[in-house]
Design a protein around this motif. Structure first.
Motif, PDB file in Angstrom:
ATOM      1  N   GLU A  52      45.169  36.406  55.703  1.00  0.00           N
ATOM      2  CA  GLU A  52      45.090  36.579  54.245  1.00  0.00           C
ATOM      3  C   GLU A  52      43.642  36.655  53.771  1.00  0.00           C
ATOM      4  OE1 GLU A  52      47.289  33.334  52.633  1.00  0.00           O
ATOM      5  OE2 GLU A  52      49.243  34.188  53.173  1.00  0.00           O
ATOM      6  N   GLU A  53      42.801  35.805  54.304  1.00  0.00           N
ATOM      7  CA  GLU A  53      41.384  35.808  53.910  1.00  0.00           C
ATOM      8  C   GLU A  53      40.695  37.103  54.344  1.00  0.00           C
ATOM      9  OE1 GLU A  53      39.819  33.636  51.937  1.00  0.00           O
ATOM     10  OE2 GLU A  53      41.729  32.580  51.747  1.00  0.00           O
ATOM     11  N   ILE A  85      42.122  40.036  54.650  1.00  0.00           N
ATOM     12  CA  ILE A  85      42.599  41.080  53.735  1.00  0.00           C
ATOM     13  C   ILE A  85      41.872  40.999  52.402  1.00  0.00           C
ATOM     14  CG2 ILE A  85      44.605  41.837  52.399  1.00  0.00           C
ATOM     15  CD1 ILE A  85      46.321  41.092  54.849  1.00  0.00           C
ATOM     16  N   LYS A  86      41.641  39.790  51.893  1.00  0.00           N
ATOM     17  CA  LYS A  86      40.904  39.619  50.629  1.00  0.00           C
ATOM     18  C   LYS A  86      39.486  40.173  50.754  1.00  0.00           C
ATOM     19  CE  LYS A  86      43.065  35.356  48.986  1.00  0.00           C
ATOM     20  NZ  LYS A  86      42.784  33.937  48.728  1.00  0.00           N
ATOM     21  N   GLN A 132      38.346  42.435  52.901  1.00  0.00           N
ATOM     22  CA  GLN A 132      38.364  43.884  53.034  1.00  0.00           C
ATOM     23  C   GLN A 132      38.579  44.551  51.674  1.00  0.00           C
ATOM     24  OE1 GLN A 132      41.380  44.451  56.023  1.00  0.00           O
ATOM     25  NE2 GLN A 132      39.841  44.624  57.666  1.00  0.00           N
ATOM     26  N   ARG A 133      39.417  43.966  50.843  1.00  0.00           N
ATOM     27  CA  ARG A 133      39.663  44.510  49.510  1.00  0.00           C
ATOM     28  C   ARG A 133      38.410  44.398  48.644  1.00  0.00           C
ATOM     29  NH1 ARG A 133      43.388  41.259  46.056  1.00  0.00           N
ATOM     30  NH2 ARG A 133      43.593  40.350  48.089  1.00  0.00           N
ATOM     31  N   LEU A 134      37.719  43.243  48.741  1.00  0.00           N
ATOM     32  CA  LEU A 134      36.513  43.044  47.923  1.00  0.00           C
ATOM     33  C   LEU A 134      35.360  43.944  48.352  1.00  0.00           C
ATOM     34  CD1 LEU A 134      36.368  39.162  47.518  1.00  0.00           C
ATOM     35  CD2 LEU A 134      36.615  40.837  45.713  1.00  0.00           C
ATOM     36  N   TYR A 135      35.176  44.146  49.640  1.00  0.00           N
ATOM     37  CA  TYR A 135      33.995  44.855  50.142  1.00  0.00           C
ATOM     38  C   TYR A 135      34.312  46.238  50.687  1.00  0.00           C
ATOM     39  CZ  TYR A 135      31.780  40.397  49.442  1.00  0.00           C
ATOM     40  OH  TYR A 135      31.302  39.253  48.869  1.00  0.00           O
ATOM     41  N   GLY A 136      35.422  46.823  50.345  1.00  0.00           N
ATOM     42  CA  GLY A 136      35.682  48.209  50.680  1.00  0.00           C
ATOM     43  C   GLY A 136      36.210  48.458  52.072  1.00  0.00           C
ATOM     44  N   GLY A 137      36.887  47.513  52.665  1.00  0.00           N
ATOM     45  CA  GLY A 137      37.518  47.718  53.970  1.00  0.00           C
ATOM     46  C   GLY A 137      36.521  47.697  55.112  1.00  0.00           C
TER      47      GLY A 137
END
Length: 140
Positions: A108-109, A111-112, A114-119
């Motif tokens: 989960e962390e 994924i968070k 990757q979402r915040l920093y563009g994958g």
């Protein structure tokens, strides 16, 4: 030390000449008195130099003496636990005794992030590409 020095350098017999004093039963001259005085000064300088060197090197000496003697039982237990954990971590390939809840939270962390920093791959160092700026020569 000063008491011994004073006894050695003091005049004990009144029948000796004013330029000599006695050391035990031997009469010493002024040159001998000066030599003794310089010897005492030199010994105090050497003593202070040795004490300064020992104070500076006390950290190194402590490490060397620690290797020479047997470890304290508490230290030995602590080091054994660290070595045991290290071997378990190598065999597990990561965190020791990590259950499914830990793996779920870790996913989960990730994924968070990757979402915040563009994958991208978070286990790899990012590659930076810098382009040279183009400068146009302006009119003069």
């Amino acid at each position: 030390m000063r008491d011994v020095r004073e006894r050695l350098l003091s005049t004990t017999n009144s029948h000796n000449s004013p330029r000599s004093f006695t050391f035990g039963s031997v009469a010493l001259g002024v040159k001998s008195k000066m030599a003794l005085h310089r010897l005492f000064q030199l010994s105090s300088v050497l003593r202070s130099a040795v004490s300064l060197t020992l104070r500076r090197n006390i950290g190194i000496s402590a490490v060397l003496f620690q290797r020479a003697k047997e470890l304290d039982p508490v230290q030995k237990l602590f080091l054994d636990k660290i070595r045991d954990y290290n071997s378990k971590a190598k065999t597990a390939g990561g965190i020791v005794d990590a259950g499914p809840a830990y793996q779920k939270n870790l996913g989960e962390e990730v994924i968070k992030l990757q979402r915040l920093y563009g994958g991208g791959d978070l286990n790899k160092f990012p590659e930076f590409k810098f382009t040279e700026p183009k400068f146009d020569e302006g009119a003069k």
